[in-house]
Motif scaffolding. Structure first.
Motif, PDB file in Angstrom:
ATOM      1  N   GLN A  26       0.276  13.749 -10.559  1.00  0.00           N
ATOM      2  CA  GLN A  26       0.272  14.501  -9.252  1.00  0.00           C
ATOM      3  C   GLN A  26       1.024  13.672  -8.190  1.00  0.00           C
ATOM      4  O   GLN A  26       0.889  12.314  -8.122  1.00  0.00           O
ATOM      5  CB  GLN A  26      -1.244  14.411  -8.774  1.00  0.00           C
ATOM      6  N   ILE A  27       1.754  14.272  -7.493  1.00  0.00           N
ATOM      7  CA  ILE A  27       2.764  13.565  -6.533  1.00  0.00           C
ATOM      8  C   ILE A  27       2.828  14.384  -5.057  1.00  0.00           C
ATOM      9  O   ILE A  27       2.798  15.423  -4.886  1.00  0.00           O
ATOM     10  CB  ILE A  27       4.360  13.753  -7.092  1.00  0.00           C
ATOM     11  N   TYR A  28       2.756  13.427  -3.993  1.00  0.00           N
ATOM     12  CA  TYR A  28       2.551  13.903  -2.573  1.00  0.00           C
ATOM     13  C   TYR A  28       3.549  13.397  -2.051  1.00  0.00           C
ATOM     14  O   TYR A  28       4.057  12.161  -2.085  1.00  0.00           O
ATOM     15  CB  TYR A  28       1.158  13.464  -1.841  1.00  0.00           C
ATOM     16  N   GLU A  29       4.253  14.293  -1.131  1.00  0.00           N
ATOM     17  CA  GLU A  29       5.436  13.897  -0.158  1.00  0.00           C
ATOM     18  C   GLU A  29       5.081  14.233   1.186  1.00  0.00           C
ATOM     19  O   GLU A  29       4.994  15.676   1.500  1.00  0.00           O
ATOM     20  CB  GLU A  29       6.760  14.524  -0.753  1.00  0.00           C
ATOM     21  N   SER A  30       5.383  13.219   2.008  1.00  0.00           N
ATOM     22  CA  SER A  30       4.798  13.880   3.644  1.00  0.00           C
ATOM     23  C   SER A  30       6.177  14.662   4.003  1.00  0.00           C
ATOM     24  O   SER A  30       7.471  14.616   3.605  1.00  0.00           O
ATOM     25  CB  SER A  30       4.846  12.633   4.106  1.00  0.00           C
ATOM     26  N   LEU A 178       3.675   8.002   3.323  1.00  0.00           N
ATOM     27  CA  LEU A 178       5.138   8.938   3.134  1.00  0.00           C
ATOM     28  C   LEU A 178       5.015   9.541   1.615  1.00  0.00           C
ATOM     29  O   LEU A 178       5.510  10.567   1.542  1.00  0.00           O
ATOM     30  CB  LEU A 178       6.371   8.153   3.164  1.00  0.00           C
ATOM     31  N   TRP A 179       4.405   8.881   0.521  1.00  0.00           N
ATOM     32  CA  TRP A 179       4.616   9.275  -0.698  1.00  0.00           C
ATOM     33  C   TRP A 179       3.522   8.901  -1.595  1.00  0.00           C
ATOM     34  O   TRP A 179       2.931   7.710  -1.322  1.00  0.00           O
ATOM     35  CB  TRP A 179       5.951   8.692  -1.193  1.00  0.00           C
ATOM     36  N   ARG A 180       3.108   9.494  -2.741  1.00  0.00           N
ATOM     37  CA  ARG A 180       1.935   9.155  -3.341  1.00  0.00           C
ATOM     38  C   ARG A 180       2.128   9.867  -4.811  1.00  0.00           C
ATOM     39  O   ARG A 180       2.404  10.836  -4.983  1.00  0.00           O
ATOM     40  CB  ARG A 180       0.478   9.691  -2.773  1.00  0.00           C
ATOM     41  N   TYR A 181       1.895   8.743  -5.776  1.00  0.00           N
ATOM     42  CA  TYR A 181       2.040   9.166  -7.102  1.00  0.00           C
ATOM     43  C   TYR A 181       0.895   8.941  -7.813  1.00  0.00           C
ATOM     44  O   TYR A 181       0.182   7.662  -7.675  1.00  0.00           O
ATOM     45  CB  TYR A 181       3.073   8.447  -7.862  1.00  0.00           C
ATOM     46  N   ASN A 182       0.055   9.655  -8.586  1.00  0.00           N
ATOM     47  CA  ASN A 182      -1.037   9.318  -9.500  1.00  0.00           C
ATOM     48  C   ASN A 182      -0.894   9.933 -10.933  1.00  0.00           C
ATOM     49  O   ASN A 182      -0.571  11.150 -11.154  1.00  0.00           O
ATOM     50  CB  ASN A 182      -2.340   9.964  -8.486  1.00  0.00           C
ATOM     51  N   PHE A 208      11.063   9.354  -7.397  1.00  0.00           N
ATOM     52  CA  PHE A 208      11.037   8.329  -6.810  1.00  0.00           C
ATOM     53  C   PHE A 208      11.704   8.323  -5.436  1.00  0.00           C
ATOM     54  O   PHE A 208      13.245   8.590  -5.559  1.00  0.00           O
ATOM     55  CB  PHE A 208      11.484   6.857  -7.363  1.00  0.00           C
ATOM     56  N   PRO A 209      11.390   8.216  -4.232  1.00  0.00           N
ATOM     57  CA  PRO A 209      11.949   8.609  -2.933  1.00  0.00           C
ATOM     58  C   PRO A 209      13.118   7.831  -2.674  1.00  0.00           C
ATOM     59  O   PRO A 209      14.188   8.302  -2.184  1.00  0.00           O
ATOM     60  CB  PRO A 209      11.053   8.223  -1.923  1.00  0.00           C
ATOM     61  N   TYR A 210      13.363   6.633  -3.372  1.00  0.00           N
ATOM     62  CA  TYR A 210      14.377   5.692  -3.246  1.00  0.00           C
ATOM     63  C   TYR A 210      15.545   5.947  -4.222  1.00  0.00           C
ATOM     64  O   TYR A 210      16.677   5.171  -4.208  1.00  0.00           O
ATOM     65  CB  TYR A 210      14.077   4.221  -3.124  1.00  0.00           C
ATOM     66  N   SER A 211      15.329   6.748  -4.905  1.00  0.00           N
ATOM     67  CA  SER A 211      16.407   6.855  -6.063  1.00  0.00           C
ATOM     68  C   SER A 211      17.616   7.670  -5.498  1.00  0.00           C
ATOM     69  O   SER A 211      17.476   8.566  -4.809  1.00  0.00           O
ATOM     70  CB  SER A 211      15.861   7.812  -7.336  1.00  0.00           C
TER      71      SER A 211
END
Length: 212
Positions: A26-30, A178-182, A208-211
């Motif tokens: 599960q991924i959340y992105e602001s 800003l970002w969440r991974y579960n 991954f946001p910084y990729s």
């Protein structure tokens, strides 16, 4: 020879089936994520908050020793994640603060044992970074080691417990998430912290946001 090939076949099938039982991520992105990470240059990784529990507590269970193990595992996850990100530094748009420096600065500010009562922007200011990576890891052991060894010998794998890892990124300027991974996962007899982080980081590399 036939028995050996049959054993290998069963092992491969079992490991594949074992992996299939892991739940989807599960991924959340602001909405602010893309604009925020454009300003990030240095990111710190905090020790993870770890909870270790047992379906059936072992004999002579020591709560204090268990808590010490949780703290140790939290720092181990921090170290494993830093090592993984450092190995693949060219793939990311930011640099990651050396975890030894992170811990020194946290100790100097007397934050080490009280991270949960400080906001993420307060922590980022102490560390001098643009964002912080933090998270939780929950582990429940459901099978004894002896039982796991028997199952491994027979089937090539053994589920000894269940785990759930949550990795998050907070903006350093305002502490906003800003970002969440579960991800929930099955734990095997030979699973180590490095194995867990390696497996999870491979899965989230595309998100991954910084990729780059």
């Amino acid at each position: 020879m036939k028995k050996f090939l049959l054993f290998i076949g069963i092992s491969v099938f079992s490991i594949h089936a074992f992996a299939q039982f892991e739940s989807s991520k599960q991924i959340y992105e602001s909405p602010k994520l893309k604009d925020a990470i454009k300003t990030h240059k240095l990111v710190a990784i905090l020790p993870f908050k770890v909870t270790i529990s047992y379906k059936r507590p072992p004999k002579n269970f020591d709560a204090a020793a268990n808590h010490d193990q949780e703290l140790k595992l939290g720092k181990s996850i921090q170290s494993s994640m830093y090592t993984y990100l450092l190995r693949k530094a060219d793939n990311y748009s930011v640099s990651f603060q050396d975890i030894e420096k992170t811990m020194v600065l946290l100790n100097r500010a007397k934050y080490t044992d009280s991270l949960e009562i400080h906001t993420k922007d307060e922590i980022a200011k102490v560390l001098g970074v643009d964002a912080v990576i933090f998270g939780t890891y929950e582990q429940e052991t459901t099978k004894s080691e002896a039982g796991a060894i028997v199952t491994t010998a027979l089937f090539g794998f053994s589920k000894t417990g269940e785990g759930s890892i949550t990795m998050q990124i907070a903006n350093g300027s305002d502490g906003e998430l800003l970002w969440r991974y579960n991800k929930k996962m099955n734990e095997g007899l030979l699973t180590s912290t490095d194995d867990v982080i390696e497996r999870q980081m491979r899965k989230i590399s595309r998100n991954f946001p910084y990729s780059k």
